[in-house]
Design a protein around this motif. Structure first.
Motif, PDB file in Angstrom:
ATOM      1  N   GLY A  12       0.856  -1.196   0.000  1.00 60.83           N
ATOM      2  CA  GLY A  12       0.000   0.000   0.000  1.00 60.83           C
ATOM      3  C   GLY A  12       0.886   1.238   0.000  1.00 60.83           C
ATOM      4  N   ILE A  13       0.651   2.145   0.950  1.00 61.83           N
ATOM      5  CA  ILE A  13       1.480   3.366   1.046  1.00 61.83           C
ATOM      6  C   ILE A  13       2.817   3.084   1.735  1.00 61.83           C
ATOM      7  N   GLY A  14       3.003   1.833   2.218  1.00 64.48           N
ATOM      8  CA  GLY A  14       4.209   1.484   2.992  1.00 64.48           C
ATOM      9  C   GLY A  14       5.512   1.877   2.319  1.00 64.48           C
ATOM     10  N   GLY A  68       7.222  -0.482   7.237  1.00 63.96           N
ATOM     11  CA  GLY A  68       6.072   0.208   6.667  1.00 63.96           C
ATOM     12  C   GLY A  68       4.834  -0.631   6.948  1.00 63.96           C
ATOM     13  N   PRO A  69       3.658  -0.026   6.854  1.00 62.28           N
ATOM     14  CA  PRO A  69       2.439  -0.801   7.129  1.00 62.28           C
ATOM     15  C   PRO A  69       2.190  -1.872   6.084  1.00 62.28           C
ATOM     16  N   VAL A  70       1.501  -2.918   6.476  1.00 65.86           N
ATOM     17  CA  VAL A  70       1.138  -3.986   5.535  1.00 65.86           C
ATOM     18  C   VAL A  70      -0.359  -4.267   5.628  1.00 65.86           C
ATOM     19  N   GLY A 260      -4.276  12.763  14.910  1.00 62.69           N
ATOM     20  CA  GLY A 260      -4.625  11.703  13.969  1.00 62.69           C
ATOM     21  C   GLY A 260      -3.501  10.767  13.610  1.00 62.69           C
ATOM     22  N   LEU A 261      -3.842   9.795  12.756  1.00 61.71           N
ATOM     23  CA  LEU A 261      -2.920   8.703  12.435  1.00 61.71           C
ATOM     24  C   LEU A 261      -1.678   9.168  11.688  1.00 61.71           C
ATOM     25  N   GLY A 262      -1.795  10.270  10.973  1.00 61.38           N
ATOM     26  CA  GLY A 262      -0.650  10.746  10.182  1.00 61.38           C
ATOM     27  C   GLY A 262       0.578  11.080  11.020  1.00 61.38           C
ATOM     28  N   VAL A 263       0.375  11.319  12.323  1.00 61.94           N
ATOM     29  CA  VAL A 263       1.502  11.753  13.175  1.00 61.94           C
ATOM     30  C   VAL A 263       1.750  10.812  14.360  1.00 61.94           C
ATOM     31  N   PHE A 276      10.053  -0.878  14.715  1.00 66.66           N
ATOM     32  CA  PHE A 276       9.442   0.448  14.772  1.00 66.66           C
ATOM     33  C   PHE A 276       8.510   0.633  13.584  1.00 66.66           C
ATOM     34  N   GLU A 277       7.314   1.143  13.848  1.00 67.67           N
ATOM     35  CA  GLU A 277       6.346   1.331  12.759  1.00 67.67           C
ATOM     36  C   GLU A 277       5.287   2.348  13.170  1.00 67.67           C
ATOM     37  N   ALA A 278       4.651   2.946  12.150  1.00 72.41           N
ATOM     38  CA  ALA A 278       3.562   3.889  12.413  1.00 72.41           C
ATOM     39  C   ALA A 278       2.363   3.140  12.965  1.00 72.41           C
ATOM     40  N   VAL A 279       1.472   3.887  13.631  1.00 68.21           N
ATOM     41  CA  VAL A 279       0.225   3.277  14.092  1.00 68.21           C
ATOM     42  C   VAL A 279      -0.699   3.013  12.897  1.00 68.21           C
ATOM     43  N   HIS A 280      -0.611   3.871  11.870  1.00 63.06           N
ATOM     44  CA  HIS A 280      -1.569   3.738  10.758  1.00 63.06           C
ATOM     45  C   HIS A 280      -1.304   2.498   9.904  1.00 63.06           C
ATOM     46  N   GLY A 281      -2.284   2.172   9.065  1.00 61.62           N
ATOM     47  CA  GLY A 281      -2.183   1.019   8.188  1.00 61.62           C
ATOM     48  C   GLY A 281      -1.730   1.404   6.787  1.00 61.62           C
ATOM     49  N   SER A 282      -2.016   0.519   5.831  1.00 58.62           N
ATOM     50  CA  SER A 282      -1.449   0.644   4.482  1.00 58.62           C
ATOM     51  C   SER A 282      -2.276   1.523   3.545  1.00 58.62           C
ATOM     52  N   ALA A 283      -3.381   2.059   4.042  1.00 62.48           N
ATOM     53  CA  ALA A 283      -4.251   2.985   3.282  1.00 62.48           C
ATOM     54  C   ALA A 283      -4.203   2.701   1.774  1.00 62.48           C
ATOM     55  N   PRO A 284      -4.637   1.506   1.326  1.00 62.30           N
ATOM     56  CA  PRO A 284      -4.418   1.097  -0.074  1.00 62.30           C
ATOM     57  C   PRO A 284      -4.939   2.086  -1.117  1.00 62.30           C
ATOM     58  N   LYS A 285      -5.988   2.853  -0.756  1.00 69.10           N
ATOM     59  CA  LYS A 285      -6.546   3.749  -1.786  1.00 69.10           C
ATOM     60  C   LYS A 285      -5.579   4.875  -2.156  1.00 69.10           C
ATOM     61  N   TYR A 286      -4.581   5.124  -1.331  1.00 66.74           N
ATOM     62  CA  TYR A 286      -3.607   6.175  -1.644  1.00 66.74           C
ATOM     63  C   TYR A 286      -2.291   5.629  -2.217  1.00 66.74           C
ATOM     64  N   VAL A 292       0.400  10.737   0.875  1.00 62.70           N
ATOM     65  CA  VAL A 292       0.120  10.641   2.314  1.00 62.70           C
ATOM     66  C   VAL A 292       1.264  11.191   3.162  1.00 62.70           C
ATOM     67  N   ASN A 293       0.936  11.344   4.426  1.00 64.18           N
ATOM     68  CA  ASN A 293       1.834  11.974   5.391  1.00 64.18           C
ATOM     69  C   ASN A 293       2.915  10.974   5.863  1.00 64.18           C
ATOM     70  N   PRO A 294       4.185  11.300   5.679  1.00 68.20           N
ATOM     71  CA  PRO A 294       5.229  10.377   6.126  1.00 68.20           C
ATOM     72  C   PRO A 294       5.611  10.553   7.599  1.00 68.20           C
ATOM     73  N   THR A 332       1.938  17.658   3.926  1.00 64.23           N
ATOM     74  CA  THR A 332       0.981  16.942   3.074  1.00 64.23           C
ATOM     75  C   THR A 332      -0.447  17.466   3.306  1.00 64.23           C
ATOM     76  N   TYR A 333      -1.323  17.078   2.406  1.00 66.51           N
ATOM     77  CA  TYR A 333      -2.699  17.621   2.362  1.00 66.51           C
ATOM     78  C   TYR A 333      -3.432  17.535   3.700  1.00 66.51           C
ATOM     79  N   ASP A 334      -3.176  16.434   4.442  1.00 69.54           N
ATOM     80  CA  ASP A 334      -3.930  16.218   5.674  1.00 69.54           C
ATOM     81  C   ASP A 334      -3.533  17.201   6.774  1.00 69.54           C
ATOM     82  N   MET A 335      -2.409  17.909   6.581  1.00 69.17           N
ATOM     83  CA  MET A 335      -1.969  18.871   7.594  1.00 69.17           C
ATOM     84  C   MET A 335      -2.364  20.299   7.224  1.00 69.17           C
TER      85      MET A 335
HETATM   86  P1  NAD Z   1      -5.348   2.864   7.568  1.00 67.84           P
HETATM   87  O1  NAD Z   1      -4.610   3.439   8.726  1.00 67.84           O
HETATM   88  O2  NAD Z   1      -4.560   2.194   6.528  1.00 67.84           O
HETATM   89  O3  NAD Z   1      -6.161   4.011   6.840  1.00 67.84           O
HETATM   90  C1  NAD Z   1      -7.317   4.668   7.356  1.00 67.84           C
HETATM   91  C2  NAD Z   1      -7.376   6.080   6.797  1.00 67.84           C
HETATM   92  O4  NAD Z   1      -6.495   6.888   7.552  1.00 67.84           O
HETATM   93  C3  NAD Z   1      -6.885   6.211   5.353  1.00 67.84           C
HETATM   94  O5  NAD Z   1      -7.891   5.978   4.424  1.00 67.84           O
HETATM   95  C4  NAD Z   1      -6.411   7.640   5.327  1.00 67.84           C
HETATM   96  O6  NAD Z   1      -7.501   8.501   5.129  1.00 67.84           O
HETATM   97  C5  NAD Z   1      -5.872   7.839   6.732  1.00 67.84           C
HETATM   98  N1  NAD Z   1      -4.412   7.646   6.786  1.00 67.84           N
HETATM   99  C6  NAD Z   1      -3.728   6.547   7.211  1.00 67.84           C
HETATM  100  N2  NAD Z   1      -2.411   6.765   7.141  1.00 67.84           N
HETATM  101  C7  NAD Z   1      -2.245   8.016   6.667  1.00 67.84           C
HETATM  102  C8  NAD Z   1      -1.112   8.824   6.364  1.00 67.84           C
HETATM  103  N3  NAD Z   1       0.132   8.384   6.548  1.00 67.84           N
HETATM  104  N4  NAD Z   1      -1.322  10.068   5.878  1.00 67.84           N
HETATM  105  C9  NAD Z   1      -2.553  10.532   5.688  1.00 67.84           C
HETATM  106  N5  NAD Z   1      -3.678   9.837   5.953  1.00 67.84           N
HETATM  107  C10 NAD Z   1      -3.522   8.589   6.438  1.00 67.84           C
HETATM  108  O7  NAD Z   1      -6.459   1.867   8.198  1.00 67.84           O
HETATM  109  P2  NAD Z   1      -7.391   0.787   7.496  1.00 67.84           P
HETATM  110  O8  NAD Z   1      -7.983   1.350   6.244  1.00 67.84           O
HETATM  111  O9  NAD Z   1      -8.290   0.325   8.566  1.00 67.84           O
HETATM  112  O10 NAD Z   1      -6.408  -0.413   7.134  1.00 67.84           O
HETATM  113  C11 NAD Z   1      -5.883  -0.661   5.836  1.00 67.84           C
HETATM  114  C12 NAD Z   1      -5.029  -1.917   5.911  1.00 67.84           C
HETATM  115  O11 NAD Z   1      -3.910  -1.681   6.764  1.00 67.84           O
HETATM  116  C13 NAD Z   1      -5.770  -3.132   6.501  1.00 67.84           C
HETATM  117  O12 NAD Z   1      -5.434  -4.288   5.766  1.00 67.84           O
HETATM  118  C14 NAD Z   1      -5.229  -3.226   7.911  1.00 67.84           C
HETATM  119  O13 NAD Z   1      -5.269  -4.535   8.405  1.00 67.84           O
HETATM  120  C15 NAD Z   1      -3.814  -2.738   7.711  1.00 67.84           C
HETATM  121  N6  NAD Z   1      -3.162  -2.202   8.929  1.00 67.84           N
HETATM  122  C16 NAD Z   1      -1.839  -2.441   9.048  1.00 67.84           C
HETATM  123  C17 NAD Z   1      -1.159  -1.902  10.122  1.00 67.84           C
HETATM  124  C18 NAD Z   1       0.310  -2.168  10.235  1.00 67.84           C
HETATM  125  O14 NAD Z   1       0.900  -2.691   9.312  1.00 67.84           O
HETATM  126  N7  NAD Z   1       0.917  -1.834  11.340  1.00 67.84           N
HETATM  127  C19 NAD Z   1      -1.834  -1.119  11.085  1.00 67.84           C
HETATM  128  C20 NAD Z   1      -3.187  -0.871  10.902  1.00 67.84           C
HETATM  129  C21 NAD Z   1      -3.857  -1.414   9.809  1.00 67.84           C
END
Ligand code: NAD
Length: 360
Positions: A12-14, A68-70, A260-263, A276-286, A292-294, A332-335
């Motif tokens: 994804g965005i990883g 990076g997220p997976v 939010g998750l970006g930070v 070490f890894e971000a709390v956020h996931g792989s946000a596949p649509k981006y 996205v925010n690094p 990035t846009y989210d900020m």
């Molecule tokens: P997500 O965190 O990937 O995304 C949710 C929303 O948060 C995104 O659509 C986007 O709008 C926003 N977002 C996330 N990261 C951002 C960034 N860096 N900058 C700006 N906006 C950001 O959560 P999800 O959609 O629930 O999960 C997508 C996939 O990621 C799932 O398969 C899930 O299992 C996986 N996941 C992986 C990890 C990890 O690898 N540590 C953690 C959480 C979720």
């Protein structure tokens, strides 16, 4: 000193955010040989698994990884790469510092909390029985025989184990962390009034550990009360110690407090091993949009540098991130106040600005 660090770009965005973080970390001047190891859906087809053995071996050999997220693949029978990695590398504590940065839009300011979450057991231990299966029927039967309580036969069942040994280990980590980073208080959070033999044991064990750390205050707060406390008086709290499930939920709540998750950065800590890894996931649509925010992965890199003992480099990178966010230009846009602001920069341009800041 030079280090070999496993870099897992993820999917994804990883790959975009982890590459941004790698460049920022390299720009601190700390000498790192990055060993690339793959995990996630992109490697699944080729390797037949989203978590190849070679990836786990690389983390265990190098003892330190930036990830990076997976994406969690759906319908493969594989639960979660992240949970599997934590188990295989025995990463027993999940640490998530939540700190306000000037310039990040949030309802709150001056938040400075650290979540220490038990990472291996509780309802996330993966001990689950599907409704209608012989295993589930056997568990329902055994529970009735052992405790006299009837579970409806059309139930699914998840088991919540909480042990003294795992609680003791994570509680000690929380207190050691508090000491190392001059924190004043550890608050244990659970629901011990209802779940006496699991959450009650969590409190009792944390309380015992607290006696070994007379210099750090210790208190217990029920998880429901804590949710309200955190939105009303977050300034009263410091290090938060939680079992796995509450820790997961509270981490997102605290990420929300700081914008939010970006930070929101994170670390999974084991005995001499850390990932070490971000709390956020792989946000596949981006994926692949350089949008996205690094920051969350870059701040995870700051945590990694601190863990390696590279404190000056960690502070330098942290300051550069804070400066770029405060200036509000190369972000990035989210900020931006308006998410459609055309002056928003891409993932790699934000990393460039952070690197320029360190060099300037
Ligand atoms: P997500 O965190 O990937 O995304 C949710 C929303 O948060 C995104 O659509 C986007 O709008 C926003 N977002 C996330 N990261 C951002 C960034 N860096 N900058 C700006 N906006 C950001 O959560 P999800 O959609 O629930 O999960 C997508 C996939 O990621 C799932 O398969 C899930 O299992 C996986 N996941 C992986 C990890 C990890 O690898 N540590 C953690 C959480 C979720």
């Amino acid at each position: 000193m030079s280090y070999t660090v496993t870099l897992m770009p993820g999917d994804g965005i990883g790959p975009e955010v982890s590459e941004a973080a790698r460049r920022c970390i390299d720009a601190t001047g700390v000498k790192i040989a990055w060993e690339i190891a793959h995990a996630g859906v992109d490697i699944l087809e080729q390797a037949g698994t989203p978590l190849p053995d070679a990836t786990v071996a690389s983390v265990l050999k190098n003892k330190v990884a930036l990830k990076g997220p997976v994406t969690t693949p759906i319908g493969t029978g594989f639960r979660s790469v992240n949970v599997a990695l934590r188990h295989k590398c025995d990463l027993f504590a999940c640490v998530r510092p939540c700190r306000s940065y000037d310039g990040v839009r949030s309802r709150y300011q001056n938040i400075d909390l650290v979540i220490v979450r038990e990472n291996s057991e509780d309802l996330y231990a993966g001990i689950e029985f599907e409704k209608g299966t012989p295993g589930c029927a056997a568990v329902i039967d055994a529970v009735e025989k052992a405790g006299g309580k009837k579970i409806k036969p059309d139930s699914g069942v998840s088991i919540k184990p909480i042990s003294v040994s795992a609680t003791r280990r994570v509680a000690k980590y929380a207190f050691d962390y508090a000491r190392q980073y001059q924190r004043k208080k550890v608050t244990a959070i659970a629901k011990a009034n209802i779940m006496k033999f699991t959450d009650g044991l969590f409190y009792a064990t944390a309380r015992e550990v607290a006696k070994e750390y007379a210099d750090i205050k210790y208190e217990e707060v029920l998880v429901d009360a804590m949710c309200m406390q955190l939105v009303q008086k977050p300034e009263l709290y410091d290090v938060l110690l939680l079992p796995n499930l509450y820790g997961d939920i509270m981490s997102d709540l605290c990420a929300g407090l700081v914008g939010g998750l970006g930070v929101a950065p994170g670390a999974n800590i084991g005995d001499g091993v850390a990932l070490f890894e971000a709390v956020h996931g792989s946000a596949p649509k981006y994926k692949g949009q350089n949008k996205v925010n690094p920051t969350a992965v870059i701040l995870s890199g700051v945590l990694m540098l601190r863990w390696l003992g590279e404190t000056a480099a960690a502070e330098k990178l942290d300051r550069a991130v804070a400066d770029v966010i405060r200036a509000g230009k190369d972000v990035t846009y989210d900020m931006k106040a308006d998410r459609n602001d055309p002056s928003a920069v891409g993932t790699s341009q934000m990393a460039d600005a952070i690197i320029r800041r360190m060099q300037g």
